[in-house]
Design a protein around this motif. Structure first.
Motif, short mmCIF file in Angstrom:
data_model
loop_
_atom_site.label_atom_id
_atom_site.label_comp_id
_atom_site.label_asym_id
_atom_site.label_seq_id
_atom_site.Cartn_x
_atom_site.Cartn_y
_atom_site.Cartn_z
N THR A 1 -62.84 -5.62 0.15
CA THR A 1 -62.46 -6.41 -0.85
C THR A 1 -61.12 -5.91 -1.29
O THR A 1 -60.25 -7.18 -1.36
N TRP A 2 -60.85 -4.85 -1.62
CA TRP A 2 -59.51 -4.37 -2.10
C TRP A 2 -58.48 -4.81 -0.93
O TRP A 2 -57.31 -5.40 -1.29
N LEU A 3 -58.84 -4.57 0.39
CA LEU A 3 -57.76 -4.77 1.37
C LEU A 3 -57.68 -6.55 1.53
O LEU A 3 -56.61 -6.70 1.64
N SER B 1 -65.47 -19.48 6.63
CA SER B 1 -65.37 -18.59 7.56
C SER B 1 -66.76 -17.54 8.20
O SER B 1 -66.65 -17.09 8.92
N GLY B 2 -67.48 -17.28 7.05
CA GLY B 2 -68.47 -16.47 7.30
C GLY B 2 -68.38 -15.09 7.06
O GLY B 2 -69.32 -14.16 7.26
N GLU B 3 -67.16 -14.64 6.71
CA GLU B 3 -66.40 -13.43 6.73
C GLU B 3 -66.73 -12.76 5.19
O GLU B 3 -66.81 -11.61 5.08
N TYR B 4 -66.99 -13.61 4.40
CA TYR B 4 -66.80 -13.01 2.96
C TYR B 4 -68.06 -13.60 2.07
O TYR B 4 -68.46 -14.73 2.24
N THR B 5 -68.55 -12.86 1.10
CA THR B 5 -69.34 -13.32 0.19
C THR B 5 -68.66 -14.16 -0.93
O THR B 5 -67.45 -14.12 -1.18
N ARG C 1 -60.14 -5.54 10.49
CA ARG C 1 -58.69 -6.31 11.04
C ARG C 1 -59.27 -7.93 10.98
O ARG C 1 -58.49 -8.62 10.80
N ARG C 2 -60.47 -8.11 11.41
CA ARG C 2 -60.90 -9.58 11.76
C ARG C 2 -60.97 -10.05 10.19
O ARG C 2 -60.45 -11.32 9.94
N ALA C 3 -61.47 -9.36 9.24
CA ALA C 3 -61.81 -9.94 7.96
C ALA C 3 -60.47 -10.40 7.41
O ALA C 3 -60.03 -11.34 6.64
N VAL C 4 -59.50 -9.36 7.53
CA VAL C 4 -58.31 -9.40 6.85
C VAL C 4 -57.30 -10.74 7.62
O VAL C 4 -56.50 -11.46 7.08
N PHE C 5 -57.54 -10.55 8.94
CA PHE C 5 -56.61 -11.67 9.81
C PHE C 5 -57.22 -13.08 9.41
O PHE C 5 -56.46 -13.98 9.12
N ALA D 1 -51.34 -9.73 8.54
CA ALA D 1 -52.40 -8.89 8.36
C ALA D 1 -52.00 -7.41 8.53
O ALA D 1 -52.34 -6.43 8.32
N GLN D 2 -51.03 -7.33 9.57
CA GLN D 2 -50.35 -5.97 9.80
C GLN D 2 -49.58 -5.54 8.50
O GLN D 2 -49.86 -4.16 8.10
N ASP D 3 -49.03 -6.54 7.83
CA ASP D 3 -48.32 -6.04 6.52
C ASP D 3 -49.17 -5.48 5.38
O ASP D 3 -49.04 -4.61 4.87
#
Lengths: 203, 200
Positions: free
Chosen positions: B77-79, B158-162, B34-38, B55-57
């Motif tokens: 990644t897909w999400l 953001s530090g969330e993604y490579t 949820r956090r990465a998507v948000f 993010a909910q959608d």
């Protein structure tokens, strides 16, 4: 002074400031209960495609088609027969007004339905229409239909059935023959002698 | 394996279970991601409320498309790619995005005055204020960056993604992502120099 202060921030170089600014911009969390909200939405909003596929069974499709056919039949049955005021005018116009032999009537031929309506009914419907209406427009048809009560309409329909069908008026093509004229003779003007009659004496 | 520590199921295991109809497994996937998507949505939209909604959608759409997920890429990644597309759609339709990207007000135009009026013995506080002022200025300038540069900078920062994940999200090569991040920083420094701040 400000520049001096900024230059004093050697430890905080610009890259670090950018990193901190980015983190600040993204320093938010999803609202509490996010997981529950997502799962609730999944239960509340079933997949539209699967819902439609489940609903559209052959039986329901057949029923929907039958209902649509019934509605169409009712609409056709309750629809006014035709713009009644046009029929006589269209049929008679070419016989008197169009002298050219090759020309065809410009207005469409009267429909059989219009021919089936008796002339009295035509006249009555024509009187009920407002004088400025242009026949053939949807809104005008609505006005004409609303002005006839169902009882009158049924009576007219019965009367139309009782009258034998009228053959459509056929108009033979007009032929214009060249105007033939003989030789024009001009007779000489003969002036006879004038006679002067004396007036009687006054009494 | 009696007595062993319970092994945390991988995302792929949870996906398989969710594909088989296990709602709890999908709930666990929501919790994990949820956090990465948000944050991806937030990077695109700049509004926490809009990001939450998007993010909910994204999770709802992912659940409905779960059967099409084959595991070629990581589930996260897909999400996030789904969330990013949804966020971009939302961004196009939001008029507030215009406000978000509009030229920021010169909020600190009178900053030199209050700094110069500070007592000399409060140098540390002055420095803190100057740092805070710089921070705010950078935040405002980030919003003025071109979208492609800003998106890359925020996702990377953001530090969330490579970089590989960002490359997949944005649909560009990794090298392009890196160039965009570097270019974003260069443009920011240039803008800071233009307003009187330069370390070089």
């Amino acid at each position: 002074m400000t520049e001096r202060l900024w230059r004093g921030l050697e430890a905080d170089d610009t890259d670090a400031a950018i990193d901190r600014a980015v983190r600040e911009i993204l320093d938010h969390e999803p609202a509490a209960g996010f997981r529950q909200r997502v799962l609730a939405r999944l239960q509340r909003e079933p997949n539209e495609a699967s819902w439609l596929a489940a609903w559209l069974t052959p039986v329901r499709l057949t029923a929907a088609a039958a209902a649509a056919g019934l509605v169409l039949a009712v609409m056709l049955w309750t629809r006014p027969a035709a713009p009644p005021a046009d029929a006589p005018v269209v049929a008679q116009k070419p016989a008197t007004a169009d002298p050219l032999p090759q020309s065809q009537p410009k207005s469409p031929q009267p429909t059989p339905a219009a021919n089936d309506v008796p002339a009295a009914a035509n006249r009555r419907l024509a009187r009920q229409q407002p004088p400025a209406t242009a026949p053939g427009r949807t809104s005008d048809r609505r006005v004409a239909a609303a002005s006839v009560t169902p009882a009158e309409e049924a009576a007219e329909r019965d009367a139309a059935r009782s009258v034998a069908p009228i053959d459509p008026i056929t108009i033979p093509p007009l032929r214009v023959q060249p105007l033939e004229h003989g030789e024009i003779l001009i007779a000489p003007v003969v002036v006879g002698p004038l006679k002067i009659v004396p007036l009687p004496p006054p009494r | 394996v009696t007595g062993a520590e319970p092994v945390e199921a991988s995302d792929l295991d949870l996906v398989r279970r969710a594909q088989a109809g296990d709602a709890d497994a999908f709930g666990e996937l929501v919790e994990r991601n949820r956090r990465a998507v948000f944050r991806a949505a937030l990077a695109a939209l700049g509004s926490a409320a809009e990001a939450d909604d998007v993010a909910q959608d994204a999770f709802v759409m992912a659940y409905r498309k779960l059967a099409t997920f084959r595991g070629d890429a990581a589930f996260r990644t897909w999400l996030i790619a789904i969330a990013w597309r949804k966020a971009l759609d939302r961004r196009k339709s939001l008029s507030r995005w215009l406000r978000f990207t509009s030229t920021p007000p010169e909020a600190d135009a009178d900053a030199p005055n209050w700094i110069e009026h500070m007592p000399a013995d409060q140098r540390t506080q002055e420095e803190d204020l100057a740092a805070a002022q710089l921070q705010n200025k950078v935040k405002l300038l980030i919003r003025t960056l071109p979208r492609k540069l800003r998106d890359a900078l925020l996702l990377a920062g953001s530090g969330e993604y490579t970089y590989e994940q960002i490359s997949h999200i944005l649909g560009v090569p990794v090298g392009t992502v890196k160039w965009r991040v570097s270019e974003a920083r260069r443009v920011l420094k240039q803008k800071l120099a233009a307003v009187g701040h330069a370390h070089d």
